[in-house]
Design an enzyme around this catalytic site. Structure first.
Site, PDB file in Angstrom:
ATOM      1  N   ALA A   1      15.666   2.809 -13.484  1.00 57.22           N
ATOM      2  CA  ALA A   1      16.242   1.819 -14.385  1.00 57.22           C
ATOM      3  C   ALA A   1      16.715   2.575 -15.622  1.00 57.22           C
ATOM      4  CB  ALA A   1      15.182   0.798 -14.767  1.00 57.22           C
TER       5      ALA A   1
ATOM      6  N   GLU B   1       6.995   5.732 -13.537  1.00 55.87           N
ATOM      7  CA  GLU B   1       6.916   4.795 -14.664  1.00 55.87           C
ATOM      8  C   GLU B   1       5.714   5.008 -15.572  1.00 55.87           C
ATOM      9  OE1 GLU B   1       7.913   4.004 -11.650  1.00 55.87           O
ATOM     10  OE2 GLU B   1       9.580   2.591 -11.729  1.00 55.87           O
TER      11      GLU B   1
ATOM     12  N   GLY C   1      13.249   2.730 -10.478  1.00 50.67           N
ATOM     13  CA  GLY C   1      14.105   1.697  -9.903  1.00 50.67           C
ATOM     14  C   GLY C   1      14.970   2.208  -8.753  1.00 50.67           C
TER      15      GLY C   1
ATOM     16  N   GLU D   1      12.724   2.088  -5.851  1.00 49.00           N
ATOM     17  CA  GLU D   1      12.513   0.659  -5.590  1.00 49.00           C
ATOM     18  C   GLU D   1      13.743   0.051  -4.898  1.00 49.00           C
ATOM     19  OE1 GLU D   1      11.324   0.074  -9.723  1.00 49.00           O
ATOM     20  OE2 GLU D   1       9.499  -0.875  -8.999  1.00 49.00           O
TER      21      GLU D   1
END
Ligand code: COA
Length: 258
Positions: free
Chosen positions: A66, A135, A112, A115
């Site tokens: 992200a 993270e 992300g 993910e």
């Protein structure tokens, strides 16, 4: 439709969606997530498209996570909203898409990015790919389904280790842990995914494939009896034109034309 952060093309019933922010290692900002949602929604409606491949632009990254610059000053509420909206618009959306979505992981798939790859129906990686959920090194946890999907794919112990250490694993390790199905040299990643996998999928009934996606996904949904879903989807298959064509073609000793 034209997009700022992704490229979409399709040929011979196979669509390719490329996340195209190589200068930011294809990090997923809000706009990219929305564009992916819109593009995938359009491809789902487009009859000529029967398989979708998601990859990253450049040779370095699939998606490096992200976009950290977008959430660095968020509070608790904004953080929860970021995860909820992202899961709704992209990660859950892909998992439940009625057409097969394959991740072609061409480099870093972090946070992300991993993910996103895990939300796809399955994954192929290039030898240089590196995967991880870093993270906790930023003081947060995975928020786009990573704690759930990694545990399902690699098992609880390995998921705990990967998340706690924030480390990266190689493509070969990812294959060993069943996180990816194949590892191929980078220049072969897209040709292999198209020719050796997508074209095999294209021979089969799109309606049955959609039903199979729903039935397999039912295995992982709380409060849903996957065996019941399978019975229902199996029964529904008998009412489709694809079933008539598939069984007729078999009995007439010819290839089915779906
Ligand atoms: N969000 C925002 N920008 C990112 C990013 C992310 N997740 N990952 C990389 N970038 C940007 C960098 O800030 C840099 O931008 P700049 O040139 O404007 O400074 C550019 O992409 C290139 O990255 P850089 O760090 O210089 O490349 P590198 O080869 O030295 O390192 C990584 C590669 C993947 C190890 C490193 O970029 C990294 O750790 N990224 C963050 C991974 C992460 O924690 N993801 C989870 C987010 S929740």
């Amino acid at each position: 439709m034209s997009y700022n952060n992704i490229l979409v093309s399709s040929k011979d019933n196979i669509a390719q969606v490329t996340i195209n922010r190589p200068e930011k290692l294809n990090a997923l900002n809000k706009e990219t997530i929305l564009e992916l949602h819109n593009a995938l929604g359009d491809l789902e409606e487009e009859d000529s498209v029967r398989v979708i491949i998601i990859t990253g632009a450049g040779e370095k990254a699939f998606v490096a996570g992200a976009d950290i610059s977008e959430f660095a000053d968020f509070d608790e509420e904004q953080g929860a909203e970021l995860a909820r909206e992202g899961q709704r618009l992209l990660f859950d959306f892909i998992e439940n898409l009625s057409k097969p979505v394959i991740a072609a992981v061409n480099g870093f798939a972090l946070g992300g990015g991993l993910e996103l790859a895990m939300a796809c129906h399955f994954r192929v990686a290039s030898t240089n790919a590196k995967m991880g959920l870093p993270e906790v090194s930023l003081g947060v946890i995975p928020g786009y389904g990573g704690t759930q999907r990694l545990s399902l794919l690699v098992g609880k112990g390995k998921a705990m280790e990967m998340i706690m250490t924030a480390g990266m694993i190689s493509a070969e390790e990812a294959k060993e842990y069943k996180l990816v199905n194949y590892v191929v040299p980078q220049e072969e990643l897209l040709p292999f995914t198209e020719e050796s996998i997508a074209t095999k999928i294209l021979r089969n009934s799109p309606l049955a494939i959609s039903a199979a996606i729903r039935a397999v996904n039912a295995c992982y949904q709380d409060g849903v009896n996957g065996f019941e879903t399978e019975i229902e989807e199996f029964g529904n298959s008998f009412g489709t034109d694809d079933f008539i064509e598939g069984t007729t073609a078999f009995l007439e000793k010819r290839k089915a034309n779906f």
